[in-house]
Design a protein around this motif. Structure first.
Motif, PDB file in Angstrom:
ATOM      1  N   TRP A 199      18.669 -52.280  56.804  1.00 50.92           N
ATOM      2  CA  TRP A 199      17.880 -51.733  57.913  1.00 50.92           C
ATOM      3  C   TRP A 199      18.626 -51.776  59.244  1.00 50.92           C
ATOM      4  CZ3 TRP A 199      15.959 -50.113  54.002  1.00 50.92           C
ATOM      5  CH2 TRP A 199      15.043 -50.714  53.153  1.00 50.92           C
ATOM      6  N   VAL A 200      19.564 -52.702  59.399  1.00 47.96           N
ATOM      7  CA  VAL A 200      20.278 -52.812  60.682  1.00 47.96           C
ATOM      8  C   VAL A 200      21.543 -51.959  60.733  1.00 47.96           C
ATOM      9  CG1 VAL A 200      19.383 -55.122  61.091  1.00 47.96           C
ATOM     10  CG2 VAL A 200      21.588 -54.842  59.923  1.00 47.96           C
ATOM     11  N   ARG A 201      21.826 -51.251  59.668  1.00 42.56           N
ATOM     12  CA  ARG A 201      23.061 -50.449  59.627  1.00 42.56           C
ATOM     13  C   ARG A 201      22.920 -49.108  60.316  1.00 42.56           C
ATOM     14  NH1 ARG A 201      24.479 -51.387  53.203  1.00 42.56           N
ATOM     15  NH2 ARG A 201      24.941 -53.638  53.321  1.00 42.56           N
ATOM     16  N   THR A 202      21.694 -48.690  60.577  1.00 43.12           N
ATOM     17  CA  THR A 202      21.477 -47.397  61.222  1.00 43.12           C
ATOM     18  C   THR A 202      20.604 -47.572  62.463  1.00 43.12           C
ATOM     19  OG1 THR A 202      19.520 -46.969  59.840  1.00 43.12           O
ATOM     20  CG2 THR A 202      21.646 -46.150  59.043  1.00 43.12           C
ATOM     21  N   PRO A 203      20.894 -46.841  63.536  1.00 41.67           N
ATOM     22  CA  PRO A 203      20.083 -46.978  64.763  1.00 41.67           C
ATOM     23  C   PRO A 203      18.651 -46.495  64.580  1.00 41.67           C
ATOM     24  CG  PRO A 203      21.639 -45.159  64.972  1.00 41.67           C
ATOM     25  CD  PRO A 203      22.014 -45.896  63.728  1.00 41.67           C
ATOM     26  N   GLN A 204      18.433 -45.580  63.655  1.00 43.44           N
ATOM     27  CA  GLN A 204      17.098 -45.067  63.360  1.00 43.44           C
ATOM     28  C   GLN A 204      16.757 -45.350  61.890  1.00 43.44           C
ATOM     29  OE1 GLN A 204      15.027 -43.566  65.672  1.00 43.44           O
ATOM     30  NE2 GLN A 204      16.599 -44.102  67.186  1.00 43.44           N
ATOM     31  N   PRO A 205      15.485 -45.524  61.563  1.00 43.89           N
ATOM     32  CA  PRO A 205      15.117 -45.839  60.182  1.00 43.89           C
ATOM     33  C   PRO A 205      15.403 -44.686  59.228  1.00 43.89           C
ATOM     34  CG  PRO A 205      13.163 -45.329  61.477  1.00 43.89           C
ATOM     35  CD  PRO A 205      14.299 -45.425  62.454  1.00 43.89           C
ATOM     36  N   THR A 206      15.830 -45.034  58.035  1.00 45.31           N
ATOM     37  CA  THR A 206      16.044 -44.024  57.007  1.00 45.31           C
ATOM     38  C   THR A 206      14.708 -43.735  56.309  1.00 45.31           C
ATOM     39  OG1 THR A 206      16.507 -45.674  55.311  1.00 45.31           O
ATOM     40  CG2 THR A 206      18.380 -44.865  56.603  1.00 45.31           C
ATOM     41  N   ARG A 207      14.684 -42.658  55.537  1.00 44.45           N
ATOM     42  CA  ARG A 207      13.475 -42.301  54.792  1.00 44.45           C
ATOM     43  C   ARG A 207      13.124 -43.412  53.800  1.00 44.45           C
ATOM     44  NH1 ARG A 207      12.497 -39.362  50.006  1.00 44.45           N
ATOM     45  NH2 ARG A 207      10.474 -38.266  49.992  1.00 44.45           N
ATOM     46  N   HIS A 208      14.147 -43.987  53.153  1.00 45.30           N
ATOM     47  CA  HIS A 208      13.913 -45.066  52.190  1.00 45.30           C
ATOM     48  C   HIS A 208      13.305 -46.281  52.879  1.00 45.30           C
ATOM     49  CE1 HIS A 208      14.456 -47.700  48.763  1.00 45.30           C
ATOM     50  NE2 HIS A 208      15.141 -48.543  49.514  1.00 45.30           N
ATOM     51  N   GLU A 209      13.801 -46.619  54.057  1.00 45.21           N
ATOM     52  CA  GLU A 209      13.278 -47.770  54.794  1.00 45.21           C
ATOM     53  C   GLU A 209      11.792 -47.579  55.110  1.00 45.21           C
ATOM     54  OE1 GLU A 209      13.648 -49.850  59.201  1.00 45.21           O
ATOM     55  OE2 GLU A 209      15.371 -48.723  58.425  1.00 45.21           O
ATOM     56  N   ILE A 210      11.435 -46.408  55.554  1.00 50.51           N
ATOM     57  CA  ILE A 210      10.035 -46.120  55.880  1.00 50.51           C
ATOM     58  C   ILE A 210       9.162 -46.218  54.632  1.00 50.51           C
ATOM     59  CG2 ILE A 210       8.454 -44.295  56.601  1.00 50.51           C
ATOM     60  CD1 ILE A 210      10.533 -43.471  58.679  1.00 50.51           C
ATOM     61  N   GLN A 211       9.694 -45.762  53.494  1.00 47.32           N
ATOM     62  CA  GLN A 211       8.943 -45.857  52.238  1.00 47.32           C
ATOM     63  C   GLN A 211       8.690 -47.323  51.869  1.00 47.32           C
ATOM     64  OE1 GLN A 211      11.554 -43.608  49.671  1.00 47.32           O
ATOM     65  NE2 GLN A 211      10.342 -41.717  49.869  1.00 47.32           N
ATOM     66  N   VAL A 212       9.718 -48.161  52.031  1.00 49.40           N
ATOM     67  CA  VAL A 212       9.585 -49.585  51.715  1.00 49.40           C
ATOM     68  C   VAL A 212       8.593 -50.246  52.670  1.00 49.40           C
ATOM     69  CG1 VAL A 212      10.759 -51.817  51.629  1.00 49.40           C
ATOM     70  CG2 VAL A 212      11.892 -49.787  50.719  1.00 49.40           C
ATOM     71  N   ALA A 213       8.754 -49.967  53.959  1.00 49.92           N
ATOM     72  CA  ALA A 213       7.881 -50.583  54.956  1.00 49.92           C
ATOM     73  C   ALA A 213       6.426 -50.177  54.757  1.00 49.92           C
ATOM     74  CB  ALA A 213       8.348 -50.206  56.360  1.00 49.92           C
ATOM     75  N   THR A 214       6.202 -48.926  54.416  1.00 43.08           N
ATOM     76  CA  THR A 214       4.842 -48.438  54.184  1.00 43.08           C
ATOM     77  C   THR A 214       4.233 -49.107  52.955  1.00 43.08           C
ATOM     78  OG1 THR A 214       5.377 -46.290  55.180  1.00 43.08           O
ATOM     79  CG2 THR A 214       3.432 -46.388  53.777  1.00 43.08           C
ATOM     80  N   ALA A 215       5.025 -49.213  51.885  1.00 45.98           N
ATOM     81  CA  ALA A 215       4.553 -49.888  50.674  1.00 45.98           C
ATOM     82  C   ALA A 215       4.267 -51.357  50.963  1.00 45.98           C
ATOM     83  CB  ALA A 215       5.597 -49.759  49.566  1.00 45.98           C
ATOM     84  N   ASP A 216       5.110 -51.968  51.768  1.00 44.19           N
ATOM     85  CA  ASP A 216       4.945 -53.369  52.185  1.00 44.19           C
ATOM     86  C   ASP A 216       3.560 -53.561  52.802  1.00 44.19           C
ATOM     87  OD1 ASP A 216       5.046 -55.873  53.378  1.00 44.19           O
ATOM     88  OD2 ASP A 216       6.881 -55.503  54.500  1.00 44.19           O
ATOM     89  N   GLN A 217       3.202 -52.705  53.746  1.00 40.31           N
ATOM     90  CA  GLN A 217       1.906 -52.832  54.417  1.00 40.31           C
ATOM     91  C   GLN A 217       0.741 -52.606  53.457  1.00 40.31           C
ATOM     92  OE1 GLN A 217       1.628 -53.965  57.675  1.00 40.31           O
ATOM     93  NE2 GLN A 217       3.810 -54.267  57.265  1.00 40.31           N
ATOM     94  N   GLU A 218       0.905 -51.681  52.532  1.00 40.12           N
ATOM     95  CA  GLU A 218      -0.158 -51.412  51.558  1.00 40.12           C
ATOM     96  C   GLU A 218      -0.383 -52.618  50.645  1.00 40.12           C
ATOM     97  OE1 GLU A 218       0.632 -46.562  51.300  1.00 40.12           O
ATOM     98  OE2 GLU A 218       1.293 -47.906  49.680  1.00 40.12           O
ATOM     99  N   CYS A 219       0.708 -53.237  50.211  1.00 41.29           N
ATOM    100  CA  CYS A 219       0.595 -54.397  49.327  1.00 41.29           C
ATOM    101  C   CYS A 219       0.094 -55.626  50.086  1.00 41.29           C
ATOM    102  CB  CYS A 219       1.936 -54.691  48.660  1.00 41.29           C
ATOM    103  SG  CYS A 219       2.419 -53.437  47.425  1.00 41.29           S
ATOM    104  N   ARG A 220       0.477 -55.743  51.332  1.00 38.17           N
ATOM    105  CA  ARG A 220      -0.053 -56.832  52.166  1.00 38.17           C
ATOM    106  C   ARG A 220      -1.578 -56.720  52.257  1.00 38.17           C
ATOM    107  NH1 ARG A 220       2.944 -58.999  56.990  1.00 38.17           N
ATOM    108  NH2 ARG A 220       5.138 -59.150  56.432  1.00 38.17           N
ATOM    109  N   ALA A 221      -2.047 -55.511  52.565  1.00 38.73           N
ATOM    110  CA  ALA A 221      -3.487 -55.300  52.717  1.00 38.73           C
ATOM    111  C   ALA A 221      -4.229 -55.539  51.400  1.00 38.73           C
ATOM    112  CB  ALA A 221      -3.750 -53.889  53.232  1.00 38.73           C
ATOM    113  N   LYS A 222      -3.674 -55.086  50.303  1.00 38.88           N
ATOM    114  CA  LYS A 222      -4.332 -55.204  49.003  1.00 38.88           C
ATOM    115  C   LYS A 222      -4.549 -56.661  48.607  1.00 38.88           C
ATOM    116  CE  LYS A 222      -3.856 -53.841  44.141  1.00 38.88           C
ATOM    117  NZ  LYS A 222      -3.040 -53.102  43.148  1.00 38.88           N
ATOM    118  N   HIS A 223      -3.582 -57.530  48.910  1.00 36.99           N
ATOM    119  CA  HIS A 223      -3.657 -58.920  48.461  1.00 36.99           C
ATOM    120  C   HIS A 223      -3.927 -59.909  49.599  1.00 36.99           C
ATOM    121  CE1 HIS A 223      -2.525 -57.894  44.372  1.00 36.99           C
ATOM    122  NE2 HIS A 223      -1.553 -57.129  44.857  1.00 36.99           N
TER     123      HIS A 223
END
Length: 305
Positions: A236-260
């Protein structure tokens, strides 16, 4: 002659019980169902600077440094303090103990700060981009040796004598009473904050909900042991802006946090460890609170002046 019975007195027994209990995980009174704990107070908050207090202290320190350097004929701007990301910053404290907690920010910025990563000057002295000459550094730190962080001062620059530890030492002394004083959170409070953070993250109750989160993430195609691993992925720190993959991971992270209810459990366990820390370190924390009050009083006086 009375018989002396070997063994512990009641006092010794109570002390032993207390020590034994302190090794056990603290009980959790209540587990809230939440996705964001930024607006919830923690027991150690009283003994740590909140964002507003830190800003007051930073402004006073910056003013003292600028005034001191001006005596030596230098136009000096102290480094600015790194601000929390505007979309997900704690409102009662200055540390993000539970990582990213904003689904909205995750969808736009992944794990990046709002706006992305900007290039910054890594120089520890002076504001970003400010050129520090050798004589300016002497006034600032009280040492002629560039390899020495601080010196005893005594040099004369433009007719003015450099104080012990330079202008840094002068500013620290006015705010804390000592040239070596720490302008910020007391060490006792900082140590306990980090200790309780580590214990809460390794607690069986937290690890259990992390395991549920990990299983949830695998179901979405992402393999991380816990939210800390996802948040700290070095990609995540290798690029000044988030990649599409990073956003997918972060979004999934929030969904799983909320679920459990990851944040709810994590917060409740952390809160319990902090409660116990406050009880066991009452005297030391009372001194820490007095140090904070003293710094804030001195800061208010300097800013008013």
């Amino acid at each position: 002659m009375p018989l002396l019975l070997a063994g512990c007195s009641d006092g010794d027994s109570s002390s032993a019980d207390a020590k034994e209990n302190s090794k056990k995980p603290p009980a959790v009174a209540e587990t809230p169902k939440i996705t964001d704990a930024n607006d919830r107070a923690m027991p150690l908050d009283t003994y740590l600077l909140n964002p507003e207090q830190r800003e007051t202290l930073d402004n006073a320190y910056a003013g003292l440094m600028s005034d001191c350097m001006k005596r030596f004929g230098f136009d000096y701007t102290p480094p600015t303090v790194t601000e929390q990301p505007s979309g997900d910053g704690p409102r009662t404290r200055t540390d993000g103990r539970f990582g990213l907690q904003s689904a909205e920010q995750a969808e736009k910025w992944g794990y990046h700060p709002v706006g992305g990563i900007t290039e910054k000057d890594d120089s520890p002295w002076g504001a970003e981009g400010q050129k520090m000459t050798a004589v300016m550094q002497t006034a600032e730190r009280g040492s002629d040796d560039p390899k020495e962080k601080f010196g005893s001062g005594g040099q004369v620059i433009n007719g003015q004598t450099v104080p012990d530890h330079g202008c840094v030492g002068e500013a620290r002394k006015k705010l804390t009473g000592s040239v070596d004083g720490s302008v910020g959170d007391p060490q006792t409070s900082t140590d306990l904050k980090l200790d309780t953070l580590a214990k809460a993250q390794q607690d069986a109750r937290t690890r259990a909900v992390f395991a549920e989160w990990s299983t949830c993430m695998k179901g979405k195609g992402f393999d991380y042991a816990d939210p800390l691993a996802a948040n700290g992925d070095e990609r995540w720190v290798r690029t000044p802006q988030p990649t599409r993959h990073e956003i997918q991971v972060a979004t999934a992270d929030q969904e799983c946090r909320a679920k459990h209810n990851v944040v709810g459990v994590w917060f409740a366990v952390d809160h319990a460890y902090q409660e116990r820390a406050v009880e066991q370190n009452a005297e030391a924390l009372s001194e820490a609170k007095a140090d904070i009050d003293g710094m804030l009083k001195a800061s208010a006086s300097e800013l008013a002046g």
